[in-house]
Design a protein around this motif. Structure first.
Motif, PDB file in Angstrom:
ATOM      1  N   GLY A 369       3.253 -19.860 -20.135  1.00 17.17           N
ATOM      2  CA  GLY A 369       2.263 -19.053 -20.831  1.00 17.17           C
ATOM      3  C   GLY A 369       1.912 -17.741 -20.174  1.00 17.17           C
ATOM      4  N   TYR A 370       1.978 -17.656 -18.832  1.00 19.05           N
ATOM      5  CA  TYR A 370       1.533 -16.446 -18.141  1.00 19.05           C
ATOM      6  C   TYR A 370       2.600 -15.981 -17.167  1.00 19.05           C
ATOM      7  CZ  TYR A 370      -1.750 -13.028 -16.263  1.00 19.05           C
ATOM      8  OH  TYR A 370      -2.358 -11.850 -15.915  1.00 19.05           O
ATOM      9  N   LEU A 371       2.893 -14.689 -17.196  1.00 17.95           N
ATOM     10  CA  LEU A 371       3.932 -14.114 -16.344  1.00 17.95           C
ATOM     11  C   LEU A 371       3.321 -13.124 -15.362  1.00 17.95           C
ATOM     12  CD1 LEU A 371       6.974 -13.696 -15.682  1.00 17.95           C
ATOM     13  CD2 LEU A 371       6.966 -11.860 -17.383  1.00 17.95           C
ATOM     14  N   ILE A 372       3.650 -13.284 -14.084  1.00 18.61           N
ATOM     15  CA  ILE A 372       3.251 -12.345 -13.036  1.00 18.61           C
ATOM     16  C   ILE A 372       4.496 -11.574 -12.595  1.00 18.61           C
ATOM     17  CG2 ILE A 372       2.354 -12.134 -10.676  1.00 18.61           C
ATOM     18  CD1 ILE A 372       0.780 -14.734 -11.232  1.00 18.61           C
ATOM     19  N   VAL A 373       4.369 -10.267 -12.533  1.00 20.39           N
ATOM     20  CA  VAL A 373       5.494  -9.398 -12.189  1.00 20.39           C
ATOM     21  C   VAL A 373       5.194  -8.715 -10.859  1.00 20.39           C
ATOM     22  CG1 VAL A 373       6.904  -7.433 -12.890  1.00 20.39           C
ATOM     23  CG2 VAL A 373       6.023  -9.012 -14.621  1.00 20.39           C
ATOM     24  N   ASP A 374       6.032  -8.955  -9.867  1.00 24.16           N
ATOM     25  CA  ASP A 374       5.896  -8.322  -8.554  1.00 24.16           C
ATOM     26  C   ASP A 374       6.990  -7.291  -8.373  1.00 24.16           C
ATOM     27  OD1 ASP A 374       3.689  -9.689  -7.546  1.00 24.16           O
ATOM     28  OD2 ASP A 374       4.910 -11.380  -6.877  1.00 24.16           O
ATOM     29  N   ARG A 375       6.613  -6.083  -8.031  1.00 24.50           N
ATOM     30  CA  ARG A 375       7.623  -5.097  -7.651  1.00 24.50           C
ATOM     31  C   ARG A 375       8.007  -5.353  -6.205  1.00 24.50           C
ATOM     32  NH1 ARG A 375       7.646   1.484  -8.521  1.00 24.50           N
ATOM     33  NH2 ARG A 375       9.723   1.823  -7.640  1.00 24.50           N
ATOM     34  N   VAL A 376       9.295  -5.342  -5.944  1.00 28.57           N
ATOM     35  CA  VAL A 376       9.794  -5.650  -4.606  1.00 28.57           C
ATOM     36  C   VAL A 376       9.261  -4.637  -3.601  1.00 28.57           C
ATOM     37  CG1 VAL A 376      11.857  -5.877  -3.181  1.00 28.57           C
ATOM     38  CG2 VAL A 376      11.866  -6.718  -5.535  1.00 28.57           C
ATOM     39  N   GLY A 377       8.791  -5.142  -2.471  1.00 35.63           N
ATOM     40  CA  GLY A 377       8.372  -4.265  -1.386  1.00 35.63           C
ATOM     41  C   GLY A 377       6.870  -4.207  -1.201  1.00 35.63           C
ATOM     42  N   VAL A 378       6.440  -4.374   0.044  1.00 35.95           N
ATOM     43  CA  VAL A 378       5.050  -4.160   0.449  1.00 35.95           C
ATOM     44  C   VAL A 378       5.066  -3.014   1.448  1.00 35.95           C
ATOM     45  CG1 VAL A 378       3.034  -5.145   1.602  1.00 35.95           C
ATOM     46  CG2 VAL A 378       4.432  -6.580   0.103  1.00 35.95           C
ATOM     47  N   ARG A 379       4.211  -2.027   1.261  1.00 36.55           N
ATOM     48  CA  ARG A 379       4.225  -0.828   2.108  1.00 36.55           C
ATOM     49  C   ARG A 379       2.965  -0.738   2.962  1.00 36.55           C
ATOM     50  NH1 ARG A 379       7.905   3.239   1.416  1.00 36.55           N
ATOM     51  NH2 ARG A 379       9.450   2.835  -0.205  1.00 36.55           N
ATOM     52  N   VAL A 380       3.139  -0.149   4.123  1.00 40.24           N
ATOM     53  CA  VAL A 380       2.020   0.054   5.045  1.00 40.24           C
ATOM     54  C   VAL A 380       2.006   1.512   5.493  1.00 40.24           C
ATOM     55  CG1 VAL A 380       1.037  -0.520   7.284  1.00 40.24           C
ATOM     56  CG2 VAL A 380       2.030  -2.321   5.874  1.00 40.24           C
ATOM     57  N   LEU A 381       0.839   2.140   5.407  1.00 41.09           N
ATOM     58  CA  LEU A 381       0.645   3.504   5.906  1.00 41.09           C
ATOM     59  C   LEU A 381      -0.369   3.450   7.037  1.00 41.09           C
ATOM     60  CD1 LEU A 381       0.988   6.594   5.711  1.00 41.09           C
ATOM     61  CD2 LEU A 381      -0.867   6.597   4.044  1.00 41.09           C
ATOM     62  N   ARG A 382       0.025   3.928   8.206  1.00 42.97           N
ATOM     63  CA  ARG A 382      -0.837   3.913   9.389  1.00 42.97           C
ATOM     64  C   ARG A 382      -1.737   5.140   9.388  1.00 42.97           C
ATOM     65  NH1 ARG A 382      -0.961   5.170  15.040  1.00 42.97           N
ATOM     66  NH2 ARG A 382      -1.220   3.324  16.377  1.00 42.97           N
ATOM     67  N   ASP A 383      -3.055   4.916   9.526  1.00 45.15           N
ATOM     68  CA  ASP A 383      -4.025   6.017   9.502  1.00 45.15           C
ATOM     69  C   ASP A 383      -4.939   5.925  10.726  1.00 45.15           C
ATOM     70  OD1 ASP A 383      -5.921   7.934   9.011  1.00 45.15           O
ATOM     71  OD2 ASP A 383      -6.798   6.945   7.252  1.00 45.15           O
ATOM     72  N   PRO A 384      -4.626   6.692  11.788  1.00 45.34           N
ATOM     73  CA  PRO A 384      -5.472   6.652  12.989  1.00 45.34           C
ATOM     74  C   PRO A 384      -6.594   7.687  12.987  1.00 45.34           C
ATOM     75  CG  PRO A 384      -3.486   7.902  13.447  1.00 45.34           C
ATOM     76  CD  PRO A 384      -3.417   7.498  11.988  1.00 45.34           C
ATOM     77  N   TYR A 385      -6.766   8.425  11.872  1.00 41.45           N
ATOM     78  CA  TYR A 385      -7.678   9.565  11.868  1.00 41.45           C
ATOM     79  C   TYR A 385      -8.987   9.326  11.104  1.00 41.45           C
ATOM     80  CZ  TYR A 385      -3.185  11.616  13.057  1.00 41.45           C
ATOM     81  OH  TYR A 385      -1.962  11.872  13.637  1.00 41.45           O
TER      82      TYR A 385
END
Length: 417
Positions: A369-385
């Motif tokens: 009944g229910y479909l979940i769609v995941d786009r491949v890839g998890v991204r990380v952006l480093r923010d030290p500021y």
């Protein structure tokens, strides 16, 4: 049977997870027996028209303890299932991507990740910047989400590489019929195909770390990021899969048009009425649950789940059928699910409470009944500021969702029309 009900204590030992889980399950079952005993006494008093306020308070107190013990049991079960990062295939220290990612997270050194993503013919950054996490970390985040997000655990999940997933669905088949051996075959009507679209939306979390944490070589930063973002992702996903409006988030199954089951049509979800505004019927309260089960076609019932929040589950926990058996049954094993009328219960806190005209209970085969769609890839952006002296890690994944078979999910509406 003692009346004292203890809540499950926090245990910090990592070496005896199986023993801890077994002990927690035993405590849970003892509490359930105490709850059943107290609730039986409460129901007997009601039948004698001698309602006891203390009995009501006692049942509620045990019920709250039971819920807390079940949550503690679920946490222990999840902890025992977590694999160590890197054990599936190669060791973490042998992964070039993991080493480059570790350098980026700890020191902001991005040259290694740029080189790897260039070799893979992938852009080093997307529109918002950031780098792909190692495959082991993405897999770990996915596993934790499946355990923490109740709808993801029972729905279909498909991975895509585009921004929109389009799925054709056969809403009605061609006309067929019986004919004699030598009779002419009339032309049949064409099947009806509809195209369902599931755009993926960006989901983000932003854990923060101190310089001391990043400099500590003993800290596995992959594990740390996975642990920090999984709860945030699961919480946002859970709300969207249930009631999301489809604008910058998945389309939740409660946001579609709902109609009485007798008037069901494609692109609508059918509901059954309790007959009382904001409550179960006073007599034969379980009838609406039985009707809901059999509103679902036989092919869907095999893998059906109840979906409700813990307060609705607590209300059903006090109900009995005509033979005096409780409708709600505890899980048979520590990692099992509670059942209502032999169908498992998925506890989703984002389902509405019982109230006037509330759609507080869903039942169906969510895998179809229910479909979940995941786009491949998890991204990380480093923010030290942005938040000195802390380092922020803007972590994003793209996910969409929506109903794919409108006949596979039914609802219970606490109302009269």
């Amino acid at each position: 049977m003692t009346e004292e009900v203890r809540t499950a204590p926090e245990r910090k030992s990592a070496g005896d997870g199986g023993y801890e889980t077994a002990q927690a399950f035993d405590e849970f079952m003892r509490s359930f027996e105490a709850f059943r005993e107290a609730n039986d006494a409460r129901l007997d008093a009601l039948e004698r028209r001698a309602a006891d306020v203390l009995a009501e308070e006692k049942v509620d107190r045990i019920d709250r303890a039971l819920q807390e013990q079940k949550r503690a049991l679920d946490r222990l079960t999840l902890k025992s299932r977590r694999p160590e990062l890197g054990i599936e295939g190669r060791a973490p220290e042998a992964s070039e991507h993991k080493a480059a990612f570790d350098a980026y997270i700890r020191h902001g050194e991005a040259s290694g990740l740029k080189r790897l993503e260039t070799k893979a013919m992938a852009a080093g950054t997307d529109a918002d910047g950031g780098y792909l996490v190692p495959e082991e970390t993405e897999r770990e985040i996915g596993k934790r989400l499946a355990a923490l997000s109740p709808i993801r655990a029972i729905a279909s999940v498909r991975q895509v590489s585009s921004s929109v997933y389009r799925k054709p669905f056969l809403a009605s088949g061609p006309a067929v019929g019986w004919v004699a051996e030598t009779a002419s075959r009339p032309q049949t009507a064409s099947p009806t195909l509809v195209e369902l679209q599931y755009p993926v939306m960006e989901l983000y979390a932003m854990p923060a770390a101190t310089a001391a944490l990043l400099e500590d070589a003993a800290v596995d930063l992959d594990q740390w990021i996975a642990g920090e973002v999984d709860a945030a992702f699961a919480e946002q996903e859970g709300a969207a899969f249930v009631a999301g409006d489809g604008t910058n988030k998945p389309h939740g199954f409660l946001d579609y048009t709902t109609v009485a089951e007798s008037a069901w049509a494609w692109e609508k979800i059918g509901y059954l009425l309790t007959g009382v505004s904001g409550a179960f019927a006073a007599a034969d309260a379980s009838d609406v649950l039985i009707d809901t089960i059999y509103a679902l076609k036989a092919g869907y019932r095999q893998n059906a789940h109840w979906v409700m929040n813990r307060r609705t589950q607590a209300a059903i926990r006090k109900l009995k059928d005509g033979d005096g058996n409780y409708l709600w049954a505890p899980p048979a094993t520590a990692d099992g699910r509670a059942t209502i009328m032999n169908f498992p219960v998925a506890e989703a806190e984002d389902m509405p409470d019982i109230g006037a005209n509330a759609l507080a209970i869903a039942f169906g085969d969510f895998g179809r009944g229910y479909l979940i769609v995941d786009r491949v890839g998890v991204r990380v952006l480093r923010d030290p500021y942005s938040q000195k002296p802390y380092v922020l890690f803007y972590t994003t994944k793209r996910v969409g969702g929506g109903v794919q078979d409108f006949d596979a999910i039914k609802l219970v509406k606490f109302g009269t029309a």
